[in-house]
Design a protein around this motif. Structure first.
Motif, PDB file in Angstrom:
ATOM      1  N   GLY A  74       0.825  -1.204   0.000  1.00 42.77           N
ATOM      2  CA  GLY A  74       0.000   0.000   0.000  1.00 42.77           C
ATOM      3  C   GLY A  74       0.858   1.252   0.000  1.00 42.77           C
ATOM      4  N   ASP A  75       0.214   2.378   0.191  1.00 43.32           N
ATOM      5  CA  ASP A  75       0.912   3.658   0.214  1.00 43.32           C
ATOM      6  C   ASP A  75       1.971   3.654   1.312  1.00 43.32           C
ATOM      7  OD1 ASP A  75       1.020   6.571  -0.605  1.00 43.32           O
ATOM      8  OD2 ASP A  75       0.632   6.771   1.548  1.00 43.32           O
ATOM      9  N   GLY A  76       3.160   4.159   0.980  1.00 43.63           N
ATOM     10  CA  GLY A  76       4.223   4.239   1.965  1.00 43.63           C
ATOM     11  C   GLY A  76       5.066   2.991   2.082  1.00 43.63           C
ATOM     12  N   ALA A  77       4.759   1.956   1.319  1.00 44.91           N
ATOM     13  CA  ALA A  77       5.622   0.779   1.303  1.00 44.91           C
ATOM     14  C   ALA A  77       6.886   1.126   0.519  1.00 44.91           C
ATOM     15  CB  ALA A  77       4.888  -0.402   0.671  1.00 44.91           C
ATOM     16  N   ASP A  78       7.726   0.134   0.281  1.00 49.09           N
ATOM     17  CA  ASP A  78       8.913   0.356  -0.542  1.00 49.09           C
ATOM     18  C   ASP A  78       9.243  -0.934  -1.271  1.00 49.09           C
ATOM     19  OD1 ASP A  78      10.177  -1.307   1.326  1.00 49.09           O
ATOM     20  OD2 ASP A  78      11.009   0.372   2.453  1.00 49.09           O
ATOM     21  N   ALA A  79      10.406  -0.965  -1.898  1.00 52.87           N
ATOM     22  CA  ALA A  79      10.763  -2.117  -2.724  1.00 52.87           C
ATOM     23  C   ALA A  79      10.976  -3.388  -1.915  1.00 52.87           C
ATOM     24  CB  ALA A  79      12.016  -1.804  -3.539  1.00 52.87           C
ATOM     25  N   GLN A  80      10.995  -3.309  -0.589  1.00 51.26           N
ATOM     26  CA  GLN A  80      11.075  -4.519   0.213  1.00 51.26           C
ATOM     27  C   GLN A  80       9.891  -5.443  -0.060  1.00 51.26           C
ATOM     28  OE1 GLN A  80      13.119  -5.980   2.689  1.00 51.26           O
ATOM     29  NE2 GLN A  80      14.695  -4.645   1.827  1.00 51.26           N
ATOM     30  N   ALA A  81       8.729  -4.856  -0.352  1.00 52.92           N
ATOM     31  CA  ALA A  81       7.561  -5.688  -0.685  1.00 52.92           C
ATOM     32  C   ALA A  81       7.824  -6.480  -1.957  1.00 52.92           C
ATOM     33  CB  ALA A  81       6.323  -4.807  -0.841  1.00 52.92           C
ATOM     34  N   ARG A  82       8.401  -5.821  -2.943  1.00 51.72           N
ATOM     35  CA  ARG A  82       8.740  -6.528  -4.187  1.00 51.72           C
ATOM     36  C   ARG A  82       9.797  -7.599  -3.926  1.00 51.72           C
ATOM     37  NH1 ARG A  82      11.574  -4.022  -9.687  1.00 51.72           N
ATOM     38  NH2 ARG A  82      12.423  -6.032 -10.338  1.00 51.72           N
ATOM     39  N   TRP A  83      10.788  -7.266  -3.121  1.00 48.56           N
ATOM     40  CA  TRP A  83      11.850  -8.222  -2.811  1.00 48.56           C
ATOM     41  C   TRP A  83      11.274  -9.481  -2.177  1.00 48.56           C
ATOM     42  CZ3 TRP A  83      13.475 -10.368   1.812  1.00 48.56           C
ATOM     43  CH2 TRP A  83      14.706 -11.054   1.789  1.00 48.56           C
ATOM     44  N   GLY A 116      13.438   7.462 -13.410  1.00 50.62           N
ATOM     45  CA  GLY A 116      13.855   8.636 -12.670  1.00 50.62           C
ATOM     46  C   GLY A 116      12.788   9.692 -12.553  1.00 50.62           C
ATOM     47  N   GLY A 117      11.618   9.480 -13.188  1.00 47.99           N
ATOM     48  CA  GLY A 117      10.548  10.474 -13.167  1.00 47.99           C
ATOM     49  C   GLY A 117       9.736  10.438 -11.891  1.00 47.99           C
ATOM     50  N   LEU A 118       9.028  11.532 -11.651  1.00 48.89           N
ATOM     51  CA  LEU A 118       8.160  11.680 -10.477  1.00 48.89           C
ATOM     52  C   LEU A 118       6.747  11.968 -10.948  1.00 48.89           C
ATOM     53  CD1 LEU A 118       7.636  12.268  -7.379  1.00 48.89           C
ATOM     54  CD2 LEU A 118       8.188  14.655  -7.904  1.00 48.89           C
ATOM     55  N   LEU A 119       5.782  11.292 -10.348  1.00 47.45           N
ATOM     56  CA  LEU A 119       4.371  11.532 -10.633  1.00 47.45           C
ATOM     57  C   LEU A 119       3.631  11.721  -9.321  1.00 47.45           C
ATOM     58  CD1 LEU A 119       1.874  11.640 -12.459  1.00 47.45           C
ATOM     59  CD2 LEU A 119       1.802   9.139 -12.390  1.00 47.45           C
ATOM     60  N   VAL A 120       2.989  12.874  -9.158  1.00 48.88           N
ATOM     61  CA  VAL A 120       2.151  13.153  -7.982  1.00 48.88           C
ATOM     62  C   VAL A 120       0.702  12.991  -8.411  1.00 48.88           C
ATOM     63  CG1 VAL A 120       1.506  14.842  -6.233  1.00 48.88           C
ATOM     64  CG2 VAL A 120       3.868  14.736  -7.057  1.00 48.88           C
ATOM     65  N   ALA A 121       0.000  12.090  -7.772  1.00 47.96           N
ATOM     66  CA  ALA A 121      -1.374  11.773  -8.165  1.00 47.96           C
ATOM     67  C   ALA A 121      -2.368  12.390  -7.196  1.00 47.96           C
ATOM     68  CB  ALA A 121      -1.577  10.255  -8.213  1.00 47.96           C
ATOM     69  N   GLY A 122      -3.425  12.948  -7.740  1.00 45.90           N
ATOM     70  CA  GLY A 122      -4.491  13.485  -6.921  1.00 45.90           C
ATOM     71  C   GLY A 122      -5.386  12.381  -6.392  1.00 45.90           C
ATOM     72  N   ASP A 174      17.345   0.399  -8.816  1.00 44.45           N
ATOM     73  CA  ASP A 174      18.227   1.372  -9.447  1.00 44.45           C
ATOM     74  C   ASP A 174      17.481   2.698  -9.572  1.00 44.45           C
ATOM     75  OD1 ASP A 174      19.766   2.925 -11.165  1.00 44.45           O
ATOM     76  OD2 ASP A 174      20.472   1.199 -12.303  1.00 44.45           O
ATOM     77  N   PRO A 175      17.984   3.781  -8.936  1.00 44.34           N
ATOM     78  CA  PRO A 175      17.252   5.056  -8.973  1.00 44.34           C
ATOM     79  C   PRO A 175      17.068   5.606 -10.387  1.00 44.34           C
ATOM     80  CG  PRO A 175      19.460   5.352  -8.057  1.00 44.34           C
ATOM     81  CD  PRO A 175      19.220   3.874  -8.149  1.00 44.34           C
ATOM     82  N   ARG A 176      17.924   5.203 -11.319  1.00 41.30           N
ATOM     83  CA  ARG A 176      17.776   5.664 -12.695  1.00 41.30           C
ATOM     84  C   ARG A 176      16.583   5.012 -13.376  1.00 41.30           C
ATOM     85  NH1 ARG A 176      23.732   4.025 -14.298  1.00 41.30           N
ATOM     86  NH2 ARG A 176      22.953   2.276 -13.054  1.00 41.30           N
ATOM     87  N   ASP A 177      16.181   3.851 -12.879  1.00 38.86           N
ATOM     88  CA  ASP A 177      15.013   3.167 -13.427  1.00 38.86           C
ATOM     89  C   ASP A 177      13.734   3.486 -12.657  1.00 38.86           C
ATOM     90  OD1 ASP A 177      16.522   1.926 -15.333  1.00 38.86           O
ATOM     91  OD2 ASP A 177      16.739   0.042 -14.249  1.00 38.86           O
ATOM     92  N   HIS A 178      13.892   3.888 -11.414  1.00 38.24           N
ATOM     93  CA  HIS A 178      12.746   4.002 -10.517  1.00 38.24           C
ATOM     94  C   HIS A 178      11.819   5.144 -10.916  1.00 38.24           C
ATOM     95  CE1 HIS A 178      10.347   3.686  -7.000  1.00 38.24           C
ATOM     96  NE2 HIS A 178      10.802   4.753  -6.410  1.00 38.24           N
ATOM     97  N   ARG A 179      10.543   4.829 -11.060  1.00 40.30           N
ATOM     98  CA  ARG A 179       9.521   5.864 -11.223  1.00 40.30           C
ATOM     99  C   ARG A 179       8.855   6.055  -9.866  1.00 40.30           C
ATOM    100  NH1 ARG A 179      11.032   2.441 -15.583  1.00 40.30           N
ATOM    101  NH2 ARG A 179      10.360   3.340 -17.572  1.00 40.30           N
ATOM    102  N   ARG A 180       8.895   7.268  -9.377  1.00 42.03           N
ATOM    103  CA  ARG A 180       8.335   7.523  -8.055  1.00 42.03           C
ATOM    104  C   ARG A 180       6.943   8.111  -8.190  1.00 42.03           C
ATOM    105  NH1 ARG A 180      11.238  10.654  -2.967  1.00 42.03           N
ATOM    106  NH2 ARG A 180       9.693  10.020  -1.414  1.00 42.03           N
ATOM    107  N   VAL A 181       5.961   7.465  -7.566  1.00 38.88           N
ATOM    108  CA  VAL A 181       4.584   7.945  -7.563  1.00 38.88           C
ATOM    109  C   VAL A 181       4.216   8.313  -6.136  1.00 38.88           C
ATOM    110  CG1 VAL A 181       2.182   7.435  -8.145  1.00 38.88           C
ATOM    111  CG2 VAL A 181       4.039   6.417  -9.498  1.00 38.88           C
ATOM    112  N   MET A 182       3.714   9.522  -5.963  1.00 35.14           N
ATOM    113  CA  MET A 182       3.344  10.021  -4.651  1.00 35.14           C
ATOM    114  C   MET A 182       1.918  10.523  -4.658  1.00 35.14           C
ATOM    115  SD  MET A 182       6.660  12.279  -3.587  1.00 35.14           S
ATOM    116  CE  MET A 182       5.471  13.350  -2.790  1.00 35.14           C
ATOM    117  N   ALA A 183       1.300  10.503  -3.491  1.00 33.47           N
ATOM    118  CA  ALA A 183      -0.038  11.074  -3.324  1.00 33.47           C
ATOM    119  C   ALA A 183      -0.244  11.351  -1.846  1.00 33.47           C
ATOM    120  CB  ALA A 183      -1.112  10.124  -3.845  1.00 33.47           C
ATOM    121  N   ASN A 184      -1.142  12.246  -1.547  1.00 34.02           N
ATOM    122  CA  ASN A 184      -1.494  12.522  -0.154  1.00 34.02           C
ATOM    123  C   ASN A 184      -2.561  11.529   0.287  1.00 34.02           C
ATOM    124  OD1 ASN A 184       0.279  14.668   0.011  1.00 34.02           O
ATOM    125  ND2 ASN A 184      -1.246  16.204  -0.501  1.00 34.02           N
TER     126      ASN A 184
END
Length: 579
Positions: free
Chosen positions: A229-238, A386-392, A419-429
């Motif tokens: 869910g929101d706030g997890a990280d790649a440990q879930a994928r691992w 490396g891109g960032l997407l903020v979702a409403g 790899d941060p060069r591959d990582h797409r970061r998606v954020m939302a409140n």
């Protein structure tokens, strides 16, 4: 110098010493001493100051800055309603663990409760929604205050970062200032003690991070899925990949990538197949917030529910968790051992996921009009490494969850790092899933994002709710941010909920649909923000490729057929994966 100036300069100096690099302020009178001190620190290159005229937008700007930089960010305002306007951002920071430093100016104690102008009770104004509160008394010309002020900053910042309890979040310093509020360095009277910090720029109080991780080993056997869910990280994928389990990851989880990540997983669960009913154990990272099928799964009495949470609180609205752990792994998979070809359980999930993806593609391809689902899928597809997407909130984040396919981000080591060069970061409140301050959050996020282009995907109501976020003075930094506004002239999400049923059509449009008819181009022109209106996906791709500066891209869509479209998607996936 006068006491107010002394206090402000010491506080700002110590904030810089403990690692604060961004600060946000809204103009006012009672916070003038802090304004001068922050401006001086900005001029010296010790931090970057951002000024906003609207306290709510200022606080969400600070929230975005803190989310991406992962550093505490102070937001400073004057007294009265100014402080109250910070409350929505404080609540969001509280529920998502963002280290916001709220610094509200106040009157001295003798001016409180006596009808002094612009004075209200600001003591514990935000209640229990802060990790720490301290009421700083008005400074006086005496000894013993420098150490108190500097230690207080160290305590506030370490608490905000969760160094000792692993529970980061907002802190509130309510600071009383007595006139004069402006510097008067020409004053003849010297200050009675040194106001210097530690030599060589060291912080006054060094706070070590508390580390208590231990691995909780999970037995093989139960048919398991991993939910991120929101706030997890790649440990879930691992975990999913080392254990060979399917991964159901929300867009803002940081784990929606790799071979085990499912696409429209909520449609798979909604179909309620024998495969979904066969789930025996669920491992949850972060806080799932987007779909009722996930909520129902987590509340099932016949599953073992494992919550992976590093903060003292964890999400378990169904009161069903049997284990709370900081780190988990499947027995026998340490150091990446145990990775293999998909077994029957994982292969079955990957098979139905492939069928569901084809069904979603076909339904969207056959849809004669452009919808938010089309836009979300296109924006996600165009987001580079490396891109960032903020979702409403409301539809945009849910459209991403259904229509956006997992990315092929590279997992670079057995610790679950991407790899941060591959990582797409998606954020939302997602702390409270409100539409407050989303534009400002996106701008703050883009201002500190460094690896690639930044986009925001929002609905029209979310955009209008924080249109003040576009107001910036000529001295303020300009982000590289493209804000894509899916404009269905109202609250499209409500058409998919119970109140959108045909029997409520008489009242729906006025009290839920809420059409507004705002000309977004004129609004953008009022703030001198570059604007484009696109009518199809080809034009949208072109607009997304020009990601320089702050820009608005409006995509008009029709919400009248949205309820039927979602029904057809669910039916198509159900038919495709029928047993």
């Amino acid at each position: 110098m006068n006491p107010s100036t002394a206090l402000a300069r010491v506080l700002v100096d110590e904030l810089c010493r403990v690692g604060v690099r961004e600060a946000v302020i809204a103009p006012g009178s009672r916070n003038a001493a802090l304004a001068f001190a922050l401006h001086a620190a900005d001029e010296e290159g010790r931090l970057r100051l951002h000024v906003r005229i609207d306290e709510r937008s200022a606080s969400f700007l600070a929230l975005g800055l803190s989310k991406v930089s992962r550093r505490p960010v102070p937001v400073v305002c004057t007294s009265g309603t100014a402080a109250a306007n910070l409350h929505p951002a404080v609540l969001e920071a509280f529920h998502t663990g963002v280290p916001l430093i709220v610094m509200t100016a106040d009157r001295p104690g003798d001016l409180r409760g006596v009808g002094a102008n612009q004075t209200t009770d600001q003591v514990k104004l935000f209640g229990d929604a802060v990790r720490m509160f301290h009421d700083v008394p008005a400074p006086e010309r005496r000894t013993g205050q420098n150490a108190y002020w500097r230690e207080l900053v160290g305590r506030a910042v370490s608490t905000a970062r969760g160094f000792r309890d692993r529970d980061p979040g907002p802190v509130h310093l309510n600071i009383a200032f007595r006139e004069p509020l402006v510097p008067d360095d020409s004053a003849a009277r010297p200050w009675p003690e040194s106001l210097d910090g530690r030599p060589d720029g060291a912080r006054w109080t060094r706070v070590e991070r508390l580390v208590t991780d231990r691995i909780s080993w999970l037995e093989a056997g139960p048919r398991t899925v991993v939910i991120a869910g929101d706030g997890a990280d790649a440990q879930a994928r691992w975990l999913a990949e080392t254990a060979g389990w399917p991964l159901l990851a929300e867009p803002t989880s940081g784990a929606r990538s790799g071979p085990n990540a499912l696409g429209p997983y909520q449609l798979l669960l909604r179909a309620d197949t024998r495969l979904a009913q066969a789930i025996e154990r669920v491992v949850v990272y972060g806080r799932p917030t987007l779909s009722r099928p996930i909520t129902r799964l987590l509340a099932r009495e016949n599953i073992e529910l494992v919550m992976v949470a590093r903060r003292p609180s964890w999400p378990d609205p169904g009161h069903n968790a049997s284990l709370i752990a900081a780190t988990v792994a499947l027995e026998g998979t340490v150091d990446g051992a145990g990775r293999s070809e998909p077994d029957e359980w994982l292969a079955a999930w990957l098979s139905v996921d492939a069928a569901a993806r084809i069904s979603v593609d076909k339904v969207l391809a056959d849809e004669p009009t452009l919808t938010g689902l089309h836009v979300a899928r296109e924006v996600a597809a165009q987001l580079p490494g490396g891109g960032l997407l903020v979702a409403g909130s409301s539809n945009p984040i849910r459209d991403l969850d259904i229509a956006a396919m997992p990315w092929d981000n590279r997992l670079v080591d057995d610790a679950g790092r991407i790899d941060p060069r591959d990582h797409r970061r998606v954020m939302a409140n997602r702390g409270l899933a409100g539409i407050d301050g989303t534009v400002s959050t996106a701008i703050g996020s883009a201002l500190v994002h460094r690896l690639g282009p930044a986009y925001a995907l929002v609905g029209d109501l979310t955009f209008l709710h924080d249109a003040n976020g576009l107001v910036r003075g000529p001295y303020e930094a300009r982000p590289d941010l493209t804000i894509v506004v899916v404009n269905d002239d109202g609250g499209g999400i409500f058409t998919t909920l119970e109140q959108g049923a045909p029997e409520y059509s008489d009242a729906f449009d006025r009290v839920f649909g809420t059409p507004h008819g705002v000309d977004l181009a004129a609004l953008a022109a009022a703030t001198r923000t570059p604007f484009a209106r696109v009518r199809n996906l080809s034009e949208l791709r072109g607009a997304l490729s020009r990601a320089r500066g702050l820009r608005i891209v409006e995509v008009p869509v029709d919400r009248s057929g949205l309820r039927d479209l979602h029904a057809r998607l669910a039916a198509a996936v159900s038919d495709a994966i029928a047993d």
